[in-house]
Design an enzyme around this catalytic site. Structure first.
Site, PDB file in Angstrom:
ATOM      1  N   ASP A   1       0.862  -1.184   0.000  1.00  0.00           N
ATOM      2  CA  ASP A   1       0.000   0.000   0.000  1.00  0.00           C
ATOM      3  C   ASP A   1       0.897   1.231   0.000  1.00  0.00           C
ATOM      4  O   ASP A   1       1.565   1.521   0.990  1.00  0.00           O
ATOM      5  CB  ASP A   1      -0.900  -0.018   1.231  1.00  0.00           C
ATOM      6  CG  ASP A   1      -1.857   1.167   1.298  1.00  0.00           C
ATOM      7  OD1 ASP A   1      -1.757   2.080   0.439  1.00  0.00           O
ATOM      8  OD2 ASP A   1      -2.692   1.195   2.220  1.00  0.00           O
TER       9      ASP A   1
ATOM     10  N   SER B   1      -2.290  13.940 -15.294  1.00  0.00           N
ATOM     11  CA  SER B   1      -3.568  13.988 -16.011  1.00  0.00           C
ATOM     12  C   SER B   1      -3.764  15.366 -16.605  1.00  0.00           C
ATOM     13  O   SER B   1      -3.297  16.372 -16.044  1.00  0.00           O
ATOM     14  CB  SER B   1      -4.725  13.681 -15.062  1.00  0.00           C
ATOM     15  OG  SER B   1      -5.971  14.002 -15.658  1.00  0.00           O
TER      16      SER B   1
ATOM     17  N   TYR C   1      -8.364  15.608  -7.306  1.00  0.00           N
ATOM     18  CA  TYR C   1      -7.499  14.892  -8.250  1.00  0.00           C
ATOM     19  C   TYR C   1      -6.573  15.857  -8.992  1.00  0.00           C
ATOM     20  O   TYR C   1      -5.364  15.619  -9.118  1.00  0.00           O
ATOM     21  CB  TYR C   1      -8.399  14.139  -9.233  1.00  0.00           C
ATOM     22  CG  TYR C   1      -7.687  13.268 -10.246  1.00  0.00           C
ATOM     23  CD1 TYR C   1      -7.027  12.114  -9.856  1.00  0.00           C
ATOM     24  CD2 TYR C   1      -7.726  13.585 -11.600  1.00  0.00           C
ATOM     25  CE1 TYR C   1      -6.407  11.298 -10.788  1.00  0.00           C
ATOM     26  CE2 TYR C   1      -7.111  12.777 -12.537  1.00  0.00           C
ATOM     27  CZ  TYR C   1      -6.458  11.626 -12.133  1.00  0.00           C
ATOM     28  OH  TYR C   1      -5.838  10.831 -13.064  1.00  0.00           O
TER      29      TYR C   1
END
Length: 239
Positions: A59, A137, A150
């Site tokens: 993780d 992104s 985000y």
């Protein structure tokens, strides 16, 4: 043989990156969090095709567990190519976004970059060769409704990567960001239908994971040794 770690290697883009790097002759470590079996299947397929690969799960939001996993990897030698691909989005307008929704997205997309990258830097620097590539992104550059968390986290990667590029340049380590737009895959199919894609993407189609992987693979190569501190869009002329 140089070793490459691809976080989120069990996803659509991550798997394409793993295949491209393996075909370029790197030993690929396919990272997963909850999809270890999928990562193992990809590593097995790469080995069956004559390449070198293994799978590993941890993780990346758990800093001690992440550091322990990376220390185990480093016992076999340095990681010289790192692709920070793991990420998630959890969308909502900021006015209605709970704090935990904000924190979780930042934790995975930005803090995860630190947790994975930092322990690998000094071993990489000792080899005087390295490539660090992070996936961002188009939302970080243009913004997107419902994605303030985000977009903020991915934009943070841009600043961190530009600064890290300056710090590592003398060690022949490049640090770059690849910023995809709409890319075909599991995540995209949940958000965009074909008509929406034609409306928002000037090229009127989604990109493919293989197109993103080709760019990442180039940035990981010897030929890209003078490219560093850059955010490179791959988005069909979205911006």
């Amino acid at each position: 043989m140089k070793r490459a770690l691809v976080t989120g290697g069990s996803g659509d883009i991550g798997a394409a990156v793993c295949r491209a790097l393996a075909e370029s002759g790197l030993h690929v470590i396919v990272h997963a969090n909850s999809r270890l079996e999928r990562a193992r299947a990809l590593a097995e397929a790469l080995r069956a095709a004559g390449h070198s690969a293994e799978a590993l799960a941890f993780d990346l939001t758990d800093e001690p567990a992440c550091r322990a996993a990376l220390e185990g990897l480093l016992e076999s030698g340095p990681i010289q190519v790192l692709v920070n691909n793991a990420g998630l989005h959890d969308d909502a307008p900021l006015a209605g976004m709970p704090a935990e929704q904000w924190r979780r997205v930042v934790e995975v997309n930005l803090n995860g970059f630190y947790n994975v990258t930092q322990p690998l830097l000094l071993p990489m620097a000792r080899t005087r060769w390295g490539r660090i590539i992070s996936l961002s992104s188009v939302a970080a550059q243009l913004g997107n409704r419902g994605q303030s968390n985000y977009a903020a986290a991915k934009a943070g990667l841009h600043g961190a990567s530009r600064s890290l590029a300056l710090e590592m340049a003398s060690r022949n380590i490049t640090v770059n960001v690849v910023s995809p737009g709409v890319i075909a895959g599991e995540m995209t199919s949940e958000v965009f239908d074909a008509e929406t894609i034609k409306r928002i993407v000037p090229m009127r189609r989604a990109g493919t994971p293989e197109e993103v992987a080709a760019l990442v693979n180039f940035l990981a190569s010897e030929q890209a040794g003078y490219i560093s501190g850059q955010v490179i869009g791959i988005n069909g002329a979205m911006g």
